[in-house]
Design a protein around this motif. Structure first.
Motif, PDB file in Angstrom:
ATOM      1  N   VAL A  14       0.901  -1.143   0.132  1.00 10.40           N
ATOM      2  CA  VAL A  14       0.052   0.027   0.145  1.00 10.40           C
ATOM      3  C   VAL A  14       1.014   1.288  -0.043  1.00 10.40           C
ATOM      4  O   VAL A  14       1.628   1.462   1.064  1.00 10.40           O
ATOM      5  N   LEU A  15       0.839   2.015  -1.218  1.00 10.45           N
ATOM      6  CA  LEU A  15       1.723   3.121  -1.406  1.00 10.45           C
ATOM      7  C   LEU A  15       0.756   4.558  -0.919  1.00 10.45           C
ATOM      8  O   LEU A  15      -0.199   4.487  -1.746  1.00 10.45           O
ATOM      9  N   VAL A  16       1.157   5.076   0.125  1.00 11.51           N
ATOM     10  CA  VAL A  16       0.241   6.437   0.675  1.00 11.51           C
ATOM     11  C   VAL A  16       1.015   7.529  -0.071  1.00 11.51           C
ATOM     12  O   VAL A  16       2.110   7.809   0.429  1.00 11.51           O
ATOM     13  N   LEU A  39       4.464  -0.475   8.770  1.00  7.79           N
ATOM     14  CA  LEU A  39       4.350   0.916   7.976  1.00  7.79           C
ATOM     15  C   LEU A  39       5.690   1.451   8.099  1.00  7.79           C
ATOM     16  O   LEU A  39       6.632   1.592   9.083  1.00  7.79           O
ATOM     17  N   VAL A  40       6.323   1.769   6.711  1.00  3.73           N
ATOM     18  CA  VAL A  40       7.716   2.433   6.471  1.00  3.73           C
ATOM     19  C   VAL A  40       7.265   3.839   6.232  1.00  3.73           C
ATOM     20  O   VAL A  40       6.652   4.186   5.226  1.00  3.73           O
ATOM     21  N   SER A  41       7.951   5.036   6.859  1.00  2.54           N
ATOM     22  CA  SER A  41       7.417   6.337   6.801  1.00  2.54           C
ATOM     23  C   SER A  41       9.069   6.777   6.620  1.00  2.54           C
ATOM     24  O   SER A  41       9.789   6.876   7.267  1.00  2.54           O
ATOM     25  N   VAL A  75      14.811   0.031   3.258  1.00  3.62           N
ATOM     26  CA  VAL A  75      13.861  -0.677   4.071  1.00  3.62           C
ATOM     27  C   VAL A  75      12.840  -1.296   3.124  1.00  3.62           C
ATOM     28  O   VAL A  75      12.378  -2.364   3.494  1.00  3.62           O
ATOM     29  N   ILE A  76      12.298  -0.543   2.053  1.00  3.34           N
ATOM     30  CA  ILE A  76      11.399  -1.026   1.096  1.00  3.34           C
ATOM     31  C   ILE A  76      11.910  -2.491   0.628  1.00  3.34           C
ATOM     32  O   ILE A  76      11.065  -3.445   0.499  1.00  3.34           O
ATOM     33  N   GLU A  77      13.088  -2.343   0.028  1.00  7.87           N
ATOM     34  CA  GLU A  77      13.564  -3.661  -0.574  1.00  7.87           C
ATOM     35  C   GLU A  77      13.650  -4.570   0.471  1.00  7.87           C
ATOM     36  O   GLU A  77      13.117  -5.791   0.014  1.00  7.87           O
ATOM     37  N   LEU A  78      14.018  -4.577   1.611  1.00  5.14           N
ATOM     38  CA  LEU A  78      14.179  -5.466   2.575  1.00  5.14           C
ATOM     39  C   LEU A  78      12.706  -6.084   2.695  1.00  5.14           C
ATOM     40  O   LEU A  78      12.482  -7.447   2.947  1.00  5.14           O
ATOM     41  N   PHE A  86       2.927  -4.728   3.482  1.00  9.49           N
ATOM     42  CA  PHE A  86       3.238  -3.274   4.132  1.00  9.49           C
ATOM     43  C   PHE A  86       2.754  -2.103   3.610  1.00  9.49           C
ATOM     44  O   PHE A  86       2.306  -2.065   2.246  1.00  9.49           O
ATOM     45  N   VAL A  87       2.832  -1.028   4.404  1.00  6.35           N
ATOM     46  CA  VAL A  87       2.211   0.411   3.716  1.00  6.35           C
ATOM     47  C   VAL A  87       3.651   1.298   3.738  1.00  6.35           C
ATOM     48  O   VAL A  87       4.485   1.199   4.833  1.00  6.35           O
ATOM     49  N   VAL A  88       3.610   2.080   2.717  1.00 10.62           N
ATOM     50  CA  VAL A  88       4.899   2.879   2.737  1.00 10.62           C
ATOM     51  C   VAL A  88       4.025   4.363   2.671  1.00 10.62           C
ATOM     52  O   VAL A  88       2.918   4.575   1.963  1.00 10.62           O
ATOM     53  N   ASP A  89       4.630   5.343   3.537  1.00  8.42           N
ATOM     54  CA  ASP A  89       4.228   6.774   3.539  1.00  8.42           C
ATOM     55  C   ASP A  89       5.263   7.708   3.129  1.00  8.42           C
ATOM     56  O   ASP A  89       6.321   7.878   3.614  1.00  8.42           O
ATOM     57  N   ALA A  90       5.146   8.229   1.968  1.00 13.50           N
ATOM     58  CA  ALA A  90       6.102   9.060   1.326  1.00 13.50           C
ATOM     59  C   ALA A  90       5.472   9.966   0.296  1.00 13.50           C
ATOM     60  O   ALA A  90       4.832   9.644  -0.384  1.00 13.50           O
ATOM     61  N   ALA A  91       5.981  11.199   0.330  1.00 17.02           N
ATOM     62  CA  ALA A  91       5.619  12.175  -0.857  1.00 17.02           C
ATOM     63  C   ALA A  91       6.586  12.010  -2.180  1.00 17.02           C
ATOM     64  O   ALA A  91       7.450  12.662  -2.221  1.00 17.02           O
TER      65      ALA A  91
END
Length: 192
Positions: A14-16, A39-41, A75-78, A86-91
């Motif tokens: 889930v890419l936020v 959640l990866v932020s 971290v995303i690649e791991l 998992f969820v990613v929060d980034a602009a």
């Protein structure tokens, strides 16, 4: 248009995405909590760097911002290697991130569920100003010093979503009904 539910066992991320102050952190935390997902932020990583290396001027914040994106990629690649959601929060800006995510999608075979957070330019500016002064945001971000830069960026025409396989859901964070609709769409889409 309704989206097809993901089959059980389908790897997904889930890419936020969206502009600063568009509601990404709030909704990504709610999604992570509701579906018990890591959640990866990007901002959380940047704040760890501030706490470890110190707070400086705007140039320092930009430098640590670049470093936090590099850490985020790691971290995303791991996480992708695990095959677990998992969820990613980034602009993100598609100009800089799309090719990398397309390579990852090809390599790891995940479905990208993009949640595009939006708000009117006036609301984004109001929130950005508020968080720069109300003490809720880590002081290292230097939001007060970057207000003019942020205001100018609202008209830069960047594409905020990525061309990836998977649905893109809209979240208009000014509208409470949009939050309910988004969570309903995710409930129909994501495995329980």
């Amino acid at each position: 248009m309704p989206v097809e539910p993901l089959a059980p066992g389908t790897p997904y991320v889930v890419l936020v995405l969206g502009r600063p102050a568009s509601g990404k952190s709030t909704i990504s935390a709610e999604i992570a909590r509701r579906w018990s997902l890591p959640l990866v932020s990007k901002d959380a990583l940047k704040e760890i760097l501030f706490d470890s290396l110190g707070v400086g001027d705007r140039a320092w914040s930009v430098k640590l911002g670049r470093a936090s994106f590099a850490l985020l990629d790691h971290v995303i690649e791991l996480q992708l290697r695990t095959g677990l959601p998992f969820v990613v929060d980034a602009a993100y800006s598609a100009e800089f991130e799309e090719a990398k995510f397309q390579r990852w999608q090809s390599r790891y075979g995940f479905t990208a569920v993009q949640v595009h957070c939006t708000a009117s330019p006036d609301e984004l500016l109001r929130r950005y100003r508020r968080r720069a002064t109300d003490g809720t945001r880590h002081p290292g971000h230097g939001d007060a010093e970057s207000l003019d830069e942020f205001r100018a960026s609202l008209n830069d025409g960047r594409t905020e979503t990525l061309s990836l396989s998977g649905p893109t859901l809209k979240y208009a964070s000014e509208n409470p009904e949009s939050r309910t609709r988004l969570m309903d769409e995710l409930s129909a889409l994501l495995p329980a």
